[in-house]
Design an enzyme around this catalytic site. Structure first.
Site, mmCIF file in Angstrom:
data_model
loop_
_atom_site.group_PDB
_atom_site.id
_atom_site.type_symbol
_atom_site.label_atom_id
_atom_site.label_comp_id
_atom_site.label_asym_id
_atom_site.label_seq_id
_atom_site.Cartn_x
_atom_site.Cartn_y
_atom_site.Cartn_z
ATOM 1 N N LYS A 82 21.935 -42.899 53.958
ATOM 2 C CA LYS A 82 22.893 -42.814 53.270
ATOM 3 C C LYS A 82 23.747 -43.256 53.123
ATOM 4 O O LYS A 82 25.440 -43.601 52.163
ATOM 5 C CB LYS A 82 23.024 -41.588 53.655
ATOM 6 C CG LYS A 82 21.896 -39.852 53.027
ATOM 7 C CD LYS A 82 21.911 -39.159 53.824
ATOM 8 C CE LYS A 82 20.587 -38.509 53.357
ATOM 9 N NZ LYS A 82 20.408 -36.642 53.218
ATOM 10 N N GLN A 117 23.822 -33.123 58.014
ATOM 11 C CA GLN A 117 22.229 -33.932 58.178
ATOM 12 C C GLN A 117 21.878 -32.645 59.147
ATOM 13 O O GLN A 117 21.868 -32.050 60.190
ATOM 14 C CB GLN A 117 22.215 -35.028 59.209
ATOM 15 C CG GLN A 117 20.536 -35.552 58.817
ATOM 16 C CD GLN A 117 19.617 -36.447 57.411
ATOM 17 O OE1 GLN A 117 21.354 -35.414 56.336
ATOM 18 N NE2 GLN A 117 18.631 -35.033 57.020
ATOM 19 N N ASP A 121 25.728 -31.609 49.006
ATOM 20 C CA ASP A 121 23.956 -30.938 49.430
ATOM 21 C C ASP A 121 23.220 -30.467 48.145
ATOM 22 O O ASP A 121 22.214 -30.330 47.953
ATOM 23 C CB ASP A 121 23.982 -30.629 50.890
ATOM 24 C CG ASP A 121 22.963 -32.103 51.610
ATOM 25 O OD1 ASP A 121 22.078 -32.592 51.315
ATOM 26 O OD2 ASP A 121 23.540 -31.835 53.065
HETATM 27 N N1 L34 Z 1 21.526 -31.933 55.036
HETATM 28 N N2 L34 Z 1 19.708 -32.322 55.391
HETATM 29 C C1 L34 Z 1 20.646 -32.471 54.679
HETATM 30 N N3 L34 Z 1 19.997 -32.887 53.448
HETATM 31 C C2 L34 Z 1 19.345 -33.570 53.183
HETATM 32 O O1 L34 Z 1 19.238 -34.163 51.926
HETATM 33 C C3 L34 Z 1 18.914 -33.575 53.953
HETATM 34 N N4 L34 Z 1 17.321 -34.850 53.707
HETATM 35 C C4 L34 Z 1 15.783 -33.900 54.223
HETATM 36 C C5 L34 Z 1 16.045 -33.189 55.497
HETATM 37 N N5 L34 Z 1 17.690 -32.934 55.850
HETATM 38 C C6 L34 Z 1 18.473 -33.155 55.526
HETATM 39 C C7 L34 Z 1 17.231 -35.879 53.928
HETATM 40 O O2 L34 Z 1 17.858 -36.496 53.364
HETATM 41 C C8 L34 Z 1 15.031 -35.452 54.154
HETATM 42 N N6 L34 Z 1 15.446 -36.170 53.517
HETATM 43 C C9 L34 Z 1 15.382 -37.586 52.982
HETATM 44 C C10 L34 Z 1 15.770 -38.407 52.753
HETATM 45 C C11 L34 Z 1 15.553 -39.748 52.678
HETATM 46 C C12 L34 Z 1 13.973 -40.266 53.333
HETATM 47 C C13 L34 Z 1 13.319 -39.080 53.627
HETATM 48 C C14 L34 Z 1 14.166 -37.481 54.061
HETATM 49 C C15 L34 Z 1 13.829 -41.496 52.870
HETATM 50 O O3 L34 Z 1 14.695 -42.667 52.680
HETATM 51 N N7 L34 Z 1 12.384 -42.064 52.942
HETATM 52 C C16 L34 Z 1 12.017 -43.024 53.070
HETATM 53 C C17 L34 Z 1 11.970 -43.513 54.372
HETATM 54 C C18 L34 Z 1 12.599 -43.209 55.523
HETATM 55 C C19 L34 Z 1 11.999 -43.958 56.702
HETATM 56 O O4 L34 Z 1 11.801 -45.241 56.765
HETATM 57 O O5 L34 Z 1 11.286 -43.395 57.475
HETATM 58 C C20 L34 Z 1 11.087 -43.177 51.832
HETATM 59 O O6 L34 Z 1 10.803 -44.088 50.997
HETATM 60 O O7 L34 Z 1 10.337 -41.885 52.020
#
Ligand code: L34
Length: 293
Positions: free
Chosen positions: A52, A96, A119
């Site tokens: 982020k 988060q 959010d």
């Molecule tokens: N307050 N909490 C708050 N806001 C959110 O919007 C979230 N979320 C969820 C968990 N808690 C939160 C996220 O940000 C899930 N989440 C989230 C964000 C980004 C990714 C996955 C979940 C992401 O970038 N995933 C990548 C891989 C990341 C890695 O290498 O671990 C992908 O390509 O899926």
């Protein structure tokens, strides 16, 4: 089968946002400013928040990361939230999730000024979403809809099964998919841990959105030919093949399900990057006071 490239779409949207920000700055406005509160050292949360912060840079935003140890008190967090609510330079902020057990998550969410709740978790934003009023849409559902839109996937009148009923994905995405809108206009069924006949529901679905956090839950025998599969799961499972010692696994048995689908999102590189970019969009909307004056 067509792979839905969330990373590619996310990069394109970030460029669109960055161009918009440069126009704003050129006209004398300040850069959008997102703040994030990160509590403890959960591996997933660390990664997501780092993504982020990086996305803020790519979009030309100012970002502030406020870190706390897992032992932080609820009162300390509430004081920090109060400061961010009052800080006129901060356009939007997030806490988060998940938070340590001794902290009441709902109390924290409700302490955030809904006009800065990028959010979209505050009950005012959730309520407005459910009756189709302008609001901050929570990031993952918004990212999913953006993918459906950009890949021109028809949702009108389709059977859509949502697996999972969480407040941050299942409930809001089910709500959005049934709204009178494009994407939307679907017939939505929500399945959860107490549902019977999940397989039958899934076999009847044109679109399945899997958001239950159970690696590999959706198997090929549950999917009809030509279905659209959106995989929201990102569970970290141990792996001997990676340097980090884990790899990400979605809720879909990708290898066996993919050949049957018309469209499918991969993990990683599907919904995850779109979650990040939707947060950037909301921050831009907050900075421009597009939703709330
Ligand atoms: N307050 N909490 C708050 N806001 C959110 O919007 C979230 N979320 C969820 C968990 N808690 C939160 C996220 O940000 C899930 N989440 C989230 C964000 C980004 C990714 C996955 C979940 C992401 O970038 N995933 C990548 C891989 C990341 C890695 O290498 O671990 C992908 O390509 O899926």
């Amino acid at each position: 089968m067509k792979l839905i490239d969330g990373k590619k779409i996310a990069d394109a949207v970030k460029q669109e946002i960055a161009a918009e920000v440069e126009k704003m700055v050129a006209s004398g406005m300040k850069r959008p400013h997102l703040a994030a509160i990160l509590v403890g050292h959960d591996g997933g949360s660390e990664t997501y928040v780092a993504h982020k912060v990086k996305a803020c840079e790519q979009c030309g935003f100012t970002s502030t990361l406020l870190r706390f140890e897992a032992e932080v008190t609820e009162a300390e967090l509430l004081t920090t939230i109060d400061k961010l609510n009052k800080d006129t330079d901060v356009d939007g902020f997030i806490v988060q999730l998940p938070l340590p057990k001794h902290i009441d998550e709902q109390k924290i969410i409700e302490a955030i000024d809904y006009r800065k709740d990028v959010d979209g978790f505050h009950p005012i934003n959730v309520g407005r979403l459910s009756i189709g009023l302008p609001c901050f849409l929570s990031a993952t559902p918004q990212g999913i809809l953006e993918l459906l839109k950009r890949y021109e996937i028809d949702t009108k009148g389709k059977n859509c099964v949502v697996l999972g009923r969480s407040n941050i994905v299942g409930k809001p995405v089910a709500n959005l998919m049934m709204q009178k809108a494009m994407p939307g206009d679907a017939t939505v069924t929500v399945c959860h841990s107490r549902s019977r006949d999940i397989k039958e529901h899934c076999l009847n679905a044109d679109i399945i959105i899997a958001a239950l956090g159970q690696p590999g839950f959706l198997t090929a025998d549950m999917v009809k030919d030509g279905a659209v599969i959106i995989d929201v799961g990102t569970t970290r499972v141990p792996s001997t093949e990676t340097k980090s010692g884990f790899r990400l696994k979605g809720d879909v048995d990708f290898e066996n399900v993919a050949p049957k689908c018309s469209f499918i999102t991969p993990v990683p590189g599907g919904v995850g990057p779109m979650t990040i970019v939707s947060l950037m969009k909301n921050t831009l909307l907050a900075a421009r006071h597009d939703i709330y004056k």
